[in-house]
Design an enzyme around this catalytic site. Structure first.
Site, PDB file in Angstrom:
ATOM      1  N   ASP A  18       3.745  66.484  56.292  1.00 35.56           N
ATOM      2  CA  ASP A  18       5.064  65.866  56.255  1.00 35.56           C
ATOM      3  C   ASP A  18       5.070  64.910  55.080  1.00 35.56           C
ATOM      4  O   ASP A  18       4.070  64.247  54.808  1.00 35.56           O
ATOM      5  CB  ASP A  18       5.375  65.139  57.560  1.00 35.56           C
ATOM      6  CG  ASP A  18       6.864  64.831  57.658  1.00 35.56           C
ATOM      7  OD1 ASP A  18       7.667  65.772  57.554  1.00 35.56           O
ATOM      8  OD2 ASP A  18       7.237  63.647  57.802  1.00 35.56           O
ATOM      9  N   GLY A  58      13.227  69.140  45.200  1.00 32.28           N
ATOM     10  CA  GLY A  58      13.556  67.877  45.867  1.00 32.28           C
ATOM     11  C   GLY A  58      13.926  66.768  44.894  1.00 32.28           C
ATOM     12  O   GLY A  58      14.776  66.949  44.005  1.00 32.28           O
TER      13      GLY A  58
HETATM   14  P1  IMP Z   1       8.890  68.014  54.087  1.00 30.86           P
HETATM   15  O1  IMP Z   1       7.597  67.302  54.053  1.00 30.86           O
HETATM   16  O2  IMP Z   1       8.777  69.456  53.702  1.00 30.86           O
HETATM   17  O3  IMP Z   1       9.641  67.757  55.376  1.00 30.86           O
HETATM   18  O4  IMP Z   1       9.768  67.409  52.903  1.00 30.86           O
HETATM   19  C1  IMP Z   1      10.405  66.187  52.961  1.00 30.86           C
HETATM   20  C2  IMP Z   1      11.354  65.982  51.792  1.00 30.86           C
HETATM   21  O5  IMP Z   1      10.765  65.017  50.937  1.00 30.86           O
HETATM   22  C3  IMP Z   1      11.618  67.186  50.904  1.00 30.86           C
HETATM   23  O6  IMP Z   1      12.740  67.909  51.319  1.00 30.86           O
HETATM   24  C4  IMP Z   1      11.907  66.542  49.580  1.00 30.86           C
HETATM   25  O7  IMP Z   1      13.243  66.129  49.542  1.00 30.86           O
HETATM   26  C5  IMP Z   1      11.033  65.313  49.601  1.00 30.86           C
HETATM   27  N1  IMP Z   1       9.746  65.574  48.915  1.00 30.86           N
HETATM   28  C6  IMP Z   1       8.516  65.660  49.466  1.00 30.86           C
HETATM   29  N2  IMP Z   1       7.576  65.926  48.533  1.00 30.86           N
HETATM   30  C7  IMP Z   1       8.248  66.030  47.364  1.00 30.86           C
HETATM   31  C8  IMP Z   1       7.821  66.317  46.029  1.00 30.86           C
HETATM   32  O8  IMP Z   1       6.654  66.564  45.714  1.00 30.86           O
HETATM   33  N3  IMP Z   1       8.805  66.339  45.110  1.00 30.86           N
HETATM   34  C9  IMP Z   1      10.115  66.092  45.394  1.00 30.86           C
HETATM   35  N4  IMP Z   1      10.562  65.841  46.606  1.00 30.86           N
HETATM   36  C10 IMP Z   1       9.631  65.801  47.607  1.00 30.86           C
END
Ligand code: IMP
Length: 203
Positions: A68, A159
């Protein structure tokens, strides 16, 4: 060890397999089992990684790994934090609004904030469970320091990458080649922390 990775994101699967494959982990995506992801109700990145890994292990009967991650912005009191993926979503909605909407909201919230006060960091927690009732999960955490730009820069990544400036190089995360990003990123650091624990555990 066969490990189900609690994500449908094939980019993440490749990244995890590259780093942890040599340590004997063979990954399969949770989506291959037709299992839905659980609601991310945790207050911390580690809470959410643990609940996703436990859900995947319980539904498949295999060892499971989950991550996460999110962005923490100092001028916003740590927001968007664990809500990073849903930052621009309507209140009460859990549907993902998409990267562009999240980035737009972030830039709006930081309008007029001076460059020196735009400090931020990405955080990532990764959990490895041997089974759903494993009493001693492995937890690796990592963070990546930077600053939120006034406008997007670069075409790579995903992201918040185009608006996150890496403190060490002054480049946006979307301007870094993927190998450079892994070497500096929160996810790379968390993966290396899990790898170090795995190596220590088999010694
Ligand atoms: P999850 O961990 O897949 O739930 O991601 C959480 C959110 O954090 C993603 O949708 C992105 O918006 C942001 N995020 C996490 N890691 C990155 C990264 O390496 N680059 C850009 N955005 C990130």
């Amino acid at each position: 060890m066969r490990v189900v990775l609690a994500t449908g994101n094939l980019g993440k699967l490749r990244e995890f397999a590259e780093l942890l494959g040599p340590a004997g982990l063979e990954f399969e995506p949770l989506s291959a089992f037709g299992v839905e992801s659980p609601e991310e109700t945790g207050l911390t990145f580690a809470d959410n990684a643990l609940l996703k890994a436990r859900h995947a292990a319980a539904r498949t009967g295999l060892a499971a790994m989950a991550d996460d991650s999110g962005l923490e912005v100092d001028a916003l009191g740590g927001a968007p934090g664990v809500r990073s993926a849903r930052y621009a979503a309507a209140p009460g909605s859990d549907a993902s609004p998409g990267d562009a909407a999240n980035v737009d909201k972030l830039l709006r919230e930081l309008q007029g904030v001076a460059p020196a006060r735009r400090t931020a960091r990405f955080r990532c927690a990764i959990v490895l469970l041997r089974s759903a009732d494993d009493p001693a999960p492995l937890l690796g955490e990592g963070c990546w320091e930077g600053r939120i730009l006034e406008a997007p820069r670069g075409r790579g990544g995903f992201g918040y990458d185009p608006v996150f400036e890496d403190a060490a190089s002054g480049r946006s995360a979307a301007e870094l080649a993927s190998a450079e990003k892994h070497a500096r990123s929160h996810r790379g650091a968390a993966l290396r922390a899990v790898l170090a624990q795995l190596r220590a555990a088999v010694r």
